[in-house]
Structures are given as C-alpha cells and as structure tokens.
Design a protein around this motif. Structure first.
Motif, PDB file in Angstrom:
ATOM      1  N   MET A   1      28.729  37.095  19.233  1.00 50.44           N
ATOM      2  CA  MET A   1      29.224  38.206  19.833  1.00 50.44           C
ATOM      3  C   MET A   1      27.975  38.436  20.845  1.00 50.44           C
ATOM      4  N   GLN A   2      26.746  38.291  20.802  1.00 51.21           N
ATOM      5  CA  GLN A   2      25.714  38.461  21.841  1.00 51.21           C
ATOM      6  C   GLN A   2      25.893  37.663  22.867  1.00 51.21           C
ATOM      7  N   GLY A 174      13.482  24.770  20.927  1.00 47.41           N
ATOM      8  CA  GLY A 174      13.028  26.174  19.911  1.00 47.41           C
ATOM      9  C   GLY A 174      12.302  26.973  20.945  1.00 47.41           C
ATOM     10  N   GLU A 175      12.125  26.865  22.188  1.00 46.35           N
ATOM     11  CA  GLU A 175      11.628  27.846  22.974  1.00 46.35           C
ATOM     12  C   GLU A 175      12.420  29.128  23.323  1.00 46.35           C
ATOM     13  N   PRO A 176      11.856  30.167  23.161  1.00 50.92           N
ATOM     14  CA  PRO A 176      12.613  31.384  23.484  1.00 50.92           C
ATOM     15  C   PRO A 176      13.294  31.341  25.125  1.00 50.92           C
ATOM     16  N   PRO A 177      14.541  32.098  25.147  1.00 44.24           N
ATOM     17  CA  PRO A 177      15.215  31.766  26.474  1.00 44.24           C
ATOM     18  C   PRO A 177      14.463  32.039  27.618  1.00 44.24           C
ATOM     19  N   VAL A 178      13.706  33.175  27.558  1.00 44.45           N
ATOM     20  CA  VAL A 178      12.988  33.697  28.640  1.00 44.45           C
ATOM     21  C   VAL A 178      11.738  32.807  28.956  1.00 44.45           C
ATOM     22  N   VAL A 179      11.133  32.098  28.195  1.00 46.68           N
ATOM     23  CA  VAL A 179      10.109  31.291  28.231  1.00 46.68           C
ATOM     24  C   VAL A 179      10.559  30.114  28.957  1.00 46.68           C
ATOM     25  N   ALA A 234      22.961  32.472  26.245  1.00 51.73           N
ATOM     26  CA  ALA A 234      24.383  32.075  25.709  1.00 51.73           C
ATOM     27  C   ALA A 234      24.622  30.553  25.235  1.00 51.73           C
ATOM     28  N   THR A 235      24.020  29.711  25.895  1.00 51.91           N
ATOM     29  CA  THR A 235      24.305  28.394  25.767  1.00 51.91           C
ATOM     30  C   THR A 235      23.644  27.763  24.499  1.00 51.91           C
ATOM     31  N   LEU A 236      22.744  28.721  23.941  1.00 47.05           N
ATOM     32  CA  LEU A 236      22.186  28.558  22.516  1.00 47.05           C
ATOM     33  C   LEU A 236      23.211  29.116  21.314  1.00 47.05           C
TER      34      LEU A 236
END
Length: 289
Positions: A1-2, A174-179, A234-236
């Motif tokens: 959903m997110q 595994g990197e956070p999306p913002v990084v 979203a792609t993750l």
C-alpha cells in the motif's frame, strides 16, 4: 500500500513538470538546466539522508551503479525538455504513458518479472489511449505515423526511464531509498555537467525569465528530489509494470495543471484517449486472483 501511495503522489508531482517545463523549455538549454536541477536535488536529498538514515560506507560498494543510473535518468530529463520545445504538455505526457509497456519488457529482461495476460491487456489499452492522444485523435495521422518531432524525441527519453525502473531494483544492495537516490543524483549531476559544460558556461543565467527559475525550483525540489525518492521506494515494493502503471494518471493530472494555468483544454475526442489510460491503470492495479 505504501508503494501505491508513493506512486500516486509521483504521478501528481510529475505532471506539474510537463506543464511548467513547456513554458520554460524555449528559454534555456535542456542539458544546462537539468545539470543545475540535479545539483540542487542532490543537495536536498543528501541533507535529508544525512539527517535521517545517514550515509553508510556500504553505500559506496560497486560505485559504478550510480553513474549508470544517473546517466540514464539524465537522458530522460534532457530529452523531456527538448521534446517540450515543440510538443504540448498533454501530448508529451501521453508519450510518457507508453513507459509501462517498455518497463514491462525491461522488467522481464532484467528481473524476469512476468506480465500476466490481464496486465498485458491493460498495457495494450493504455498504449492505445496514449497513441490516440499523441496523434490528436487523427486516424489518418496515426495510420501514416505522422508523429510530431517533440513527441518522437521524448519517446527515447521514456525508453531510458523504462530501463531505469527495473535497474533500480536490480542494482540496489539494501541501501535506503534516500541514500540510493542521493548517489544517483550526484552521479547524474557529474555525468550531465561533463556533457553540458559548454551550455552551462554560455547561458546568461541572470537574464533568464522568471518562469525558468520557477520551473527550476519546482523540478529540482518536487519533480527531482521528491519523485526520485518516491520512485526508488516504490520500485523496491512493487513490480516494475505496476510502478509504471501510475504514469497512466499523468495526462489527467497534466490537464488539471493546464486548466489551473489558464491554458486551452484538448478537444473531447482527444480526451477519450486519456479515458483509456485510466481504464488501463485500474486493470494494472487490480490484484491477481
């Protein structure tokens, strides 16, 4: 959903870049403007990353990933502004809705993501609606493939965008999306600056009209920093085809933007193509049984 919420916000915010971009495109080099855009967005996203997740050393593993992704997305943005010099915001956004078809193909090649029969039907309906808008509801122009120069240029940018989407999922470790977004933006800025350096130096930045600065602020903060992070997130969490399904909302939001900016609304016959893209969106987002 997110992931779905992220892409709904993405479609609204991206639409604004088409309407504003069409106003700014005639006044500045697309490559020079987007080099500055990437720099501003990188500063914003980097600050957010440092204040939240931090930027771990592990993010520097396989650094070649970032120039690859940043270069591909830079191609998309430069060709978008180049196309908007001669194509309308609505028809350009319709070209953008061809991205899910290409993204589904790229998703299969890179990730072996399967497109179900219903998803294939939805992609076909969406593509038909997009083509109807691109050719301005003129069947003769469609049969003779009389596509405008701006739309043709932007098509290649959309191809780059379609490849970028599954590549994010494939190359993220595994990197956070913002990084991951920060690394992509910095690398994209370096690649684009190297290419656009003559245009950057020759541009009289202080003489540019206000609409260029308004557009630059919007595309840097909203249509780059924010949407990059939304797309990466979203792609993750969603298949590539479903991520790009939200591009089918873009022409509708562009029409809303055009009305808000006081521009002419396309004829009802052309808008019927937009209706088909909404049907495609609903089919794509419906969960498989």
């Amino acid at each position: 959903m997110q992931g779905h919420v992220a892409m709904l916000a993405f479609s609204v915010l991206v639409a604004g870049s088409f309407s504003l971009g069409a106003l700014a495109a005639p006044h500045v080099s697309p490559s020079a403007m987007n080099a500055v855009r990437f720099l501003i967005a990188a500063i914003i996203v980097g600050s957010v990353a440092a204040a939240t997740t931090g930027i771990p050393r592990s993010a520097l593993r396989a650094p070649w990933r970032y120039p690859l992704l940043g270069g591909i997305f830079a191609i998309y943005f430069v060709l978008m502004f180049e196309g908007l010099k001669t194509a309308s915001a609505v028809s350009t956004s319709a070209v953008f809705t061809l991205t899910p078809v290409m993204s589904a193909l790229a998703g299969w090649v890179l990730l072996r993501q399967i497109t179900t029969p219903r998803m294939a039907l939805a992609l076909a309906i969406g593509a038909a609606g997009a083509l109807w808008v691109i050719f301005r509801a003129d069947l003769n122009a469609l049969l003779q493939m009389q596509i405008g120069r701006g739309e043709a240029i932007f098509f290649w940018g959309c191809l780059a965008h379609a490849i970028y989407t599954p590549l994010v999922a494939k190359l993220n470790r595994g990197e956070p999306p913002v990084v991951f977004t920060f690394g992509t933006l910095v690398a994209g800025w370096l690649v684009l600056s190297a290419y656009a350096w003559p245009d950057i130096l020759s541009t009289d930045w202080m003489a540019l009209p206000p609409i260029v600065w308004i557009t630059l602020a919007y595309v840097s903060v909203i249509a780059s920093a924010t949407t990059f992070t939304l797309l990466q997130f979203a792609t993750l969490h969603l298949p590539s085809a479903k991520v790009m399904a939200y591009t089918y909302f873009t022409p509708t939001w562009v029409i809303v933007w055009e009305i808000a900016l006081g521009h002419e609304v396309p004829p009802l016959l052309v808008l019927s193509g937009v209706g088909l893209t909404i049907v495609a969106l609903v089919l794509l987002l419906k969960d498989e049984g």
